[in-house]
Design an enzyme around this catalytic site. Structure first.
Site, PDB file in Angstrom:
ATOM      1  N   PRO A 171      -5.393  -4.419   5.834  1.00  0.00           N
ATOM      2  CA  PRO A 171      -5.071  -4.625   7.216  1.00  0.00           C
ATOM      3  C   PRO A 171      -5.959  -5.593   7.952  1.00  0.00           C
ATOM      4  CG  PRO A 171      -8.262  -3.446   5.868  1.00  0.00           C
ATOM      5  CD  PRO A 171      -7.298  -4.010   4.578  1.00  0.00           C
ATOM      6  N   GLU A 209     -14.691  -5.489  -0.005  1.00  0.00           N
ATOM      7  CA  GLU A 209     -14.670  -6.207   1.104  1.00  0.00           C
ATOM      8  C   GLU A 209     -12.756  -7.418   1.567  1.00  0.00           C
ATOM      9  OE1 GLU A 209     -16.198  -5.443   4.000  1.00  0.00           O
ATOM     10  OE2 GLU A 209     -17.106  -4.311   3.012  1.00  0.00           O
ATOM     11  N   ASP A 233      17.010  11.623   7.071  1.00  0.00           N
ATOM     12  CA  ASP A 233      14.846  11.356   8.018  1.00  0.00           C
ATOM     13  C   ASP A 233      14.384  11.487   8.919  1.00  0.00           C
ATOM     14  OD1 ASP A 233      14.389  12.614   4.951  1.00  0.00           O
ATOM     15  OD2 ASP A 233      14.070  10.688   4.759  1.00  0.00           O
ATOM     16  N   ARG A 274      12.186   6.246  -1.479  1.00  0.00           N
ATOM     17  CA  ARG A 274      13.437   7.363  -1.062  1.00  0.00           C
ATOM     18  C   ARG A 274      14.242   6.439  -0.892  1.00  0.00           C
ATOM     19  NH1 ARG A 274      11.460  11.866   1.057  1.00  0.00           N
ATOM     20  NH2 ARG A 274      12.719  11.837   2.390  1.00  0.00           N
TER      21      ARG A 274
HETATM   22 CL1  6GU Z   1      -3.364  -1.968   2.930  1.00  0.00          CL
HETATM   23  N1  6GU Z   1      -5.633  -1.861   3.152  1.00  0.00           N
HETATM   24  C1  6GU Z   1      -7.326  -1.264   2.798  1.00  0.00           C
HETATM   25  N2  6GU Z   1      -8.241  -1.438   2.012  1.00  0.00           N
HETATM   26  N3  6GU Z   1      -7.237   0.031   3.806  1.00  0.00           N
HETATM   27  C2  6GU Z   1      -6.449  -0.155   4.881  1.00  0.00           C
HETATM   28  C3  6GU Z   1      -4.500  -0.500   4.276  1.00  0.00           C
HETATM   29  C4  6GU Z   1      -4.595  -1.020   3.634  1.00  0.00           C
HETATM   30  N4  6GU Z   1      -3.464  -0.174   5.589  1.00  0.00           N
HETATM   31  C5  6GU Z   1      -4.897   0.216   6.256  1.00  0.00           C
HETATM   32  N5  6GU Z   1      -6.132  -0.140   6.567  1.00  0.00           N
END
Ligand code: 6GU
Length: 249
Positions: free
Chosen positions: A88, A116, A169, A154
């Site tokens: 994230p 984590e 697309d 794709r």
């Molecule tokens: Cl790439 N990994 C995780 N654990 N959560 C996420 C993500 C990735 N992208 C958005 N949320």
């Protein structure tokens, strides 16, 4: 594309990659994707891959040793591979990134975090690029890796089959897609727009362009702002947009 996916949940990744167009492209050899079990690079009878975080707090962290061993072993075979860590904290994934990953001729190692995340030393030493698929938290990088792989694949010639192409697309021209219809022409009184039955290709092109502009204006207006700034809206588009915005869509 040549891809390795490092994960503690290989079955979760493999089952998706076996199915549908990705499965067919792998079978044809257009895509080479191998799933690598991080557990295979752990040590001891218990094959432990994670540990408590220094400093305390909730959750577990993936230990550095198995990650170093896995990546180093893959890089021995593929010295020019790029390591992509799904997290994230990464750069936000989008259409352009999918296209550029598909065009990259180097092998790509997708490293899926869990819990984590991974020990920071593994991230700093091994990761070339960190990618996130959006602002929310998943339990691990597996679903994100699958999203990135499918969206990028794709753009690889042959993956979508002969008569299709990713440049038709949504997003390929910066707009959302226009609506699609198939038979019957009248379903319980709900009719297919007359123009689509007309066989007049110019009228159909104009209708589709207007509908794409209308959908984008209604649902994702910020995309139009960006397109205008980038000079990607034609005089015809601007005329259509004035029509659309003047008529409450
Ligand atoms: Cl790439 N990994 C995780 N654990 N959560 C996420 C993500 C990735 N992208 C958005 N949320």
């Amino acid at each position: 594309m040549k891809i390795k996916v490092i994960t503690l949940f290989p079955a979760m990744v493999e089952t998706v990659l076996e199915e549908s167009l990705l499965g067919k492209a792998r079978a044809k050899g257009i895509l080479s994707i191998d799933v690598v079990n991080l557990r295979d690079f752990t040590e001891g009878r218990h094959q432990v891959a994670d540990d408590y975080p220094y400093g305390g707090g909730a959750g577990m962290v993936l230990k550095p040793e198995p990650i170093f061993r896995t990546v180093e072993s893959l890089k021995k075979e593929l010295p020019d591979a790029r390591v992509i860590y799904l997290s994230p904290q990464g750069e936000r994934f989008d259409h352009e990134m999918a296209q550029s990953l598909a065009a990259d001729t180097r092998p790509q190692i997708f490293l899926c975090g869990r819990y984590e995340g991974i020990d920071e030393r593994a991230r700093v030493a091994l990761v070339d690029r960190e990618i996130s698929i959006g602002d929310y938290v998943l339990n691990g990088g597996e679903l994100a890796a699958l999203v990135v792989i499918e969206a990028a694949a794709r753009f690889v010639p042959g993956v979508l089959g002969d008569d299709r192409s990713a440049d038709q697309d949504s997003f390929s021209d910066g707009l959302l897609d226009y609506p699609h219809f198939t038979r019957p022409p009248d379903f319980e009184g709900m009719k297919v727009p007359e123009v689509l039955l007309s066989g007049n290709h110019e009228n159909i092109r104009v209708w589709r362009r207007k509908e794409a502009l209308r959908a984008t204006w209604l649902k994702r207006p910020e995309l139009l702002t960006r397109m205008e700034q980038e000079g990607r809206l034609s005089a015809e588009d601007m005329r259509f947009l004035r029509e659309i915005s003047g008529t409450d869509a």
